[in-house]
Design an enzyme around this catalytic site. Structure first.
Site, PDB file in Angstrom:
ATOM      1  N   THR A  23       0.808  -1.237   0.000  1.00  0.00           N
ATOM      2  CA  THR A  23       0.000   0.000   0.000  1.00  0.00           C
ATOM      3  C   THR A  23       0.834   1.278   0.000  1.00  0.00           C
ATOM      4  OG1 THR A  23      -0.151   0.075   2.411  1.00  0.00           O
ATOM      5  CG2 THR A  23      -1.895  -1.132   1.256  1.00  0.00           C
ATOM      6  N   TRP A  24       2.146   1.155  -0.213  1.00  0.00           N
ATOM      7  CA  TRP A  24       2.974   2.374  -0.257  1.00  0.00           C
ATOM      8  C   TRP A  24       2.498   3.230  -1.429  1.00  0.00           C
ATOM      9  CZ3 TRP A  24       8.901   2.761  -1.601  1.00  0.00           C
ATOM     10  CH2 TRP A  24       9.375   4.018  -1.178  1.00  0.00           C
ATOM     11  N   ASP A  52      -0.271  -5.165   3.478  1.00  0.00           N
ATOM     12  CA  ASP A  52       0.908  -4.574   4.109  1.00  0.00           C
ATOM     13  C   ASP A  52       0.803  -3.052   4.071  1.00  0.00           C
ATOM     14  OD1 ASP A  52       3.881  -4.838   4.993  1.00  0.00           O
ATOM     15  OD2 ASP A  52       3.906  -3.333   3.402  1.00  0.00           O
ATOM     16  N   TYR A  57       3.324   5.504   5.491  1.00  0.00           N
ATOM     17  CA  TYR A  57       2.755   5.677   4.160  1.00  0.00           C
ATOM     18  C   TYR A  57       1.667   6.739   4.158  1.00  0.00           C
ATOM     19  CZ  TYR A  57       5.113   1.174   3.361  1.00  0.00           C
ATOM     20  OH  TYR A  57       6.045   0.165   3.297  1.00  0.00           O
ATOM     21  N   GLN A 167      11.008  -8.258   6.419  1.00  0.00           N
ATOM     22  CA  GLN A 167      10.533  -7.776   5.111  1.00  0.00           C
ATOM     23  C   GLN A 167      11.681  -6.995   4.456  1.00  0.00           C
ATOM     24  OE1 GLN A 167       7.535  -4.331   3.887  1.00  0.00           O
ATOM     25  NE2 GLN A 167       6.413  -6.043   4.747  1.00  0.00           N
ATOM     26  N   TYR A 195       9.583  -7.107  -0.505  1.00  0.00           N
ATOM     27  CA  TYR A 195       8.910  -5.879  -0.934  1.00  0.00           C
ATOM     28  C   TYR A 195       9.453  -5.403  -2.282  1.00  0.00           C
ATOM     29  CZ  TYR A 195      12.529  -2.582   1.088  1.00  0.00           C
ATOM     30  OH  TYR A 195      13.656  -1.854   1.394  1.00  0.00           O
TER      31      TYR A 195
HETATM   32  P1  NAP Z   1       6.137  -2.890  -6.410  1.00  0.00           P
HETATM   33  O1  NAP Z   1       5.031  -3.604  -5.770  1.00  0.00           O
HETATM   34  O2  NAP Z   1       7.329  -3.641  -6.872  1.00  0.00           O
HETATM   35  O3  NAP Z   1       5.612  -2.058  -7.662  1.00  0.00           O
HETATM   36  C1  NAP Z   1       4.453  -1.287  -7.621  1.00  0.00           C
HETATM   37  C2  NAP Z   1       4.261  -0.725  -9.020  1.00  0.00           C
HETATM   38  O4  NAP Z   1       4.072  -1.832  -9.915  1.00  0.00           O
HETATM   39  C3  NAP Z   1       3.058   0.161  -9.151  1.00  0.00           C
HETATM   40  O5  NAP Z   1       3.415   1.223 -10.000  1.00  0.00           O
HETATM   41  C4  NAP Z   1       2.017  -0.730  -9.804  1.00  0.00           C
HETATM   42  O6  NAP Z   1       1.163   0.004 -10.649  1.00  0.00           O
HETATM   43  C5  NAP Z   1       2.873  -1.653 -10.629  1.00  0.00           C
HETATM   44  N1  NAP Z   1       2.239  -2.959 -10.829  1.00  0.00           N
HETATM   45  C6  NAP Z   1       1.656  -3.759  -9.903  1.00  0.00           C
HETATM   46  N2  NAP Z   1       1.172  -4.873 -10.469  1.00  0.00           N
HETATM   47  C7  NAP Z   1       1.438  -4.774 -11.791  1.00  0.00           C
HETATM   48  C8  NAP Z   1       1.160  -5.582 -12.917  1.00  0.00           C
HETATM   49  N3  NAP Z   1       0.520  -6.758 -12.788  1.00  0.00           N
HETATM   50  N4  NAP Z   1       1.586  -5.165 -14.135  1.00  0.00           N
HETATM   51  C9  NAP Z   1       2.235  -3.993 -14.285  1.00  0.00           C
HETATM   52  N5  NAP Z   1       2.520  -3.177 -13.259  1.00  0.00           N
HETATM   53  C10 NAP Z   1       2.127  -3.558 -12.012  1.00  0.00           C
HETATM   54  O7  NAP Z   1       6.708  -1.702  -5.478  1.00  0.00           O
HETATM   55  P2  NAP Z   1       6.421  -1.155  -4.026  1.00  0.00           P
HETATM   56  O8  NAP Z   1       5.098  -0.550  -3.912  1.00  0.00           O
HETATM   57  O9  NAP Z   1       7.615  -0.356  -3.663  1.00  0.00           O
HETATM   58  O10 NAP Z   1       6.489  -2.482  -3.099  1.00  0.00           O
HETATM   59  C11 NAP Z   1       5.357  -3.214  -2.731  1.00  0.00           C
HETATM   60  C12 NAP Z   1       4.979  -2.976  -1.280  1.00  0.00           C
HETATM   61  O11 NAP Z   1       6.039  -3.349  -0.413  1.00  0.00           O
HETATM   62  C13 NAP Z   1       4.737  -1.507  -0.929  1.00  0.00           C
HETATM   63  O12 NAP Z   1       3.528  -1.018  -1.453  1.00  0.00           O
HETATM   64  C14 NAP Z   1       4.839  -1.566   0.562  1.00  0.00           C
HETATM   65  O13 NAP Z   1       3.654  -2.081   1.117  1.00  0.00           O
HETATM   66  C15 NAP Z   1       6.017  -2.525   0.745  1.00  0.00           C
HETATM   67  N6  NAP Z   1       7.333  -1.835   0.877  1.00  0.00           N
HETATM   68  C16 NAP Z   1       7.997  -1.940   2.047  1.00  0.00           C
HETATM   69  C17 NAP Z   1       9.212  -1.302   2.224  1.00  0.00           C
HETATM   70  C18 NAP Z   1       9.935  -1.430   3.526  1.00  0.00           C
HETATM   71  O14 NAP Z   1      10.890  -0.681   3.768  1.00  0.00           O
HETATM   72  N7  NAP Z   1       9.536  -2.343   4.382  1.00  0.00           N
HETATM   73  C19 NAP Z   1       9.786  -0.560   1.181  1.00  0.00           C
HETATM   74  C20 NAP Z   1       9.098  -0.497  -0.024  1.00  0.00           C
HETATM   75  C21 NAP Z   1       7.880  -1.145  -0.178  1.00  0.00           C
HETATM   76  P3  NAP Z   1      -0.338   0.419 -10.196  1.00  0.00           P
HETATM   77  O15 NAP Z   1      -0.232   1.008  -8.846  1.00  0.00           O
HETATM   78  O16 NAP Z   1      -0.750   1.368 -11.275  1.00  0.00           O
HETATM   79  O17 NAP Z   1      -1.157  -0.836 -10.194  1.00  0.00           O
END
Ligand code: NAP
Length: 281
Positions: A23-24, A52, A57, A167, A195
């Site tokens: 949900t970031w 998550d 966020y 994570q 993540y």
């Molecule tokens: P991610 O999930 O790798 O990428 C998200 C991006 O990918 C968004 O732009 C999304 O577009 C796109 N996407 C998702 N599904 C897709 C698909 N089937 N086809 C094409 N594009 C797709 O990056 P993230 O948000 O950084 O990481 C995921 C989660 O991990 C976060 O939201 C957060 O909850 C967690 N996180 C944790 C930390 C930490 O420090 N613990 C750090 C970073 C992230 P749309 O939004 O347009 O669908």
């Protein structure tokens, strides 16, 4: 939970889905809000019940949005949230958790993580987590962005072995954890939560993934997820802000990569042969 969503087991014995919803960046843009809520709800419908989030966020706005998506469905959701290292003192954790509970409109968080290592002694944070567990405010706790030496230090502390996950940044182009962190966690039965499994969207445009995807009639992003989830004890938590992406991500659970696929992807992005410090986004 629909049978399509595989589970993995936490050290406490509880099974959780290997695909979750990140949900970031949600809750930041009012024009996207309705789509984001709809996407999370569809994920729940399809059995992706792990969500998550974090107090960080959208400055708490993502937790408020999650509350909207899980309204009346709290019991089917496995809620993960995170406390900032600057709030990791005994009183800080208690306060931060209360604030998260209010925003999430719930009485408990299923898994509460320390967002990254900070300056508060870990013993103090672990004590605070255990006190929250006793009080029923959280059910389990874990950490995030901990490298191998930090995990080793953690499990030696009193109650440190109650950690349920770490994570970390892990995907096809961020394979550092494979050198020693994930083997160490695997040996201890601690699942890794990956993540940015799509490298924040960049892997949706990766040429080598697209080649493999063509063999499966899938998309590059789906192969990126299938690659992360090829291991039984790794949980991928992609963030999807549209229903279409949620559907595609759930469908990635059915993709079985062949030895040839894995070998091709290994050539494009080899396994690490030496220790690299844990990367963070
Ligand atoms: P991610 O999930 O790798 O990428 C998200 C991006 O990918 C968004 O732009 C999304 O577009 C796109 N996407 C998702 N599904 C897709 C698909 N089937 N086809 C094409 N594009 C797709 O990056 P993230 O948000 O950084 O990481 C995921 C989660 O991990 C976060 O939201 C957060 O909850 C967690 N996180 C944790 C930390 C930490 O420090 N613990 C750090 C970073 C992230 P749309 O939004 O347009 O669908």
């Amino acid at each position: 939970m629909p049978s399509s969503v595989r589970t993995t087991t936490l050290p406490c014995g509880e099974a959780i889905p290997v695909l979750g919803q990140g949900t970031w960046k949600m809750g930041e843009d009012s024009r996207r809000r309705a789509d984001e809520v709809r996407a999370l709800k569809l994920g729940l419908d399809l059995g992706v019940t792990l969500i998550d989030t974090a107090e960080m966020y959208a400055d708490g706005g993502a937790e408020v949005l999650v509350a909207e998506a899980i309204a009346w469905r709290r019991d089917e959701t496995f809620l993960v949230s995170k406390v900032l290292p600057s709030n990791a003192s005994r009183a800080g954790v208690r306060r931060a958790c209360e604030n998260s509970l209010k925003r999430l409109r719930t009485d408990r968080i299923d898994l509460y993580l320390l967002h990254w290592p900070g300056s508060v002694p870990l013993t103090e944070t672990v004590e605070a987590f255990e006190a929250l567990k006793q009080a029923g405010k959280i059910r389990h706790w874990g950490v995030s962005n901990f490298d191998t030496d930090e995990m080793q230090e953690l499990v030696l502390l009193s109650d440190g072995d109650k950690v349920q996950t770490n994570q970390v940044l892990y995907n096809l182009v961020r394979r550092g954890p494979e050198f020693d962190l994930s083997p160490w966690m695997r040996k201890r039965g601690i699942p890794l939560m990956a993540y940015s499994p799509v490298e924040q969207g960049a892997l949706a445009h990766n040429a080598r993934l697209a080649e493999v995807a063509a063999r499966h009639g899938a998309s590059a992003a789906q192969i990126a997820l299938a690659w992360v989830m090829r291991q039984d004890d790794v949980i991928a938590i992609p963030k999807a802000g549209s229903q279409e992406h949620v559907r595609q991500n759930v469908a990635a659970l059915d993709i079985r990569l062949t030895h040839q696929d894995i070998a091709d992807l290994d050539r494009a992005s080899p396994q690490p042969t030496r220790k690299r410090g844990l990367e963070m986004i």
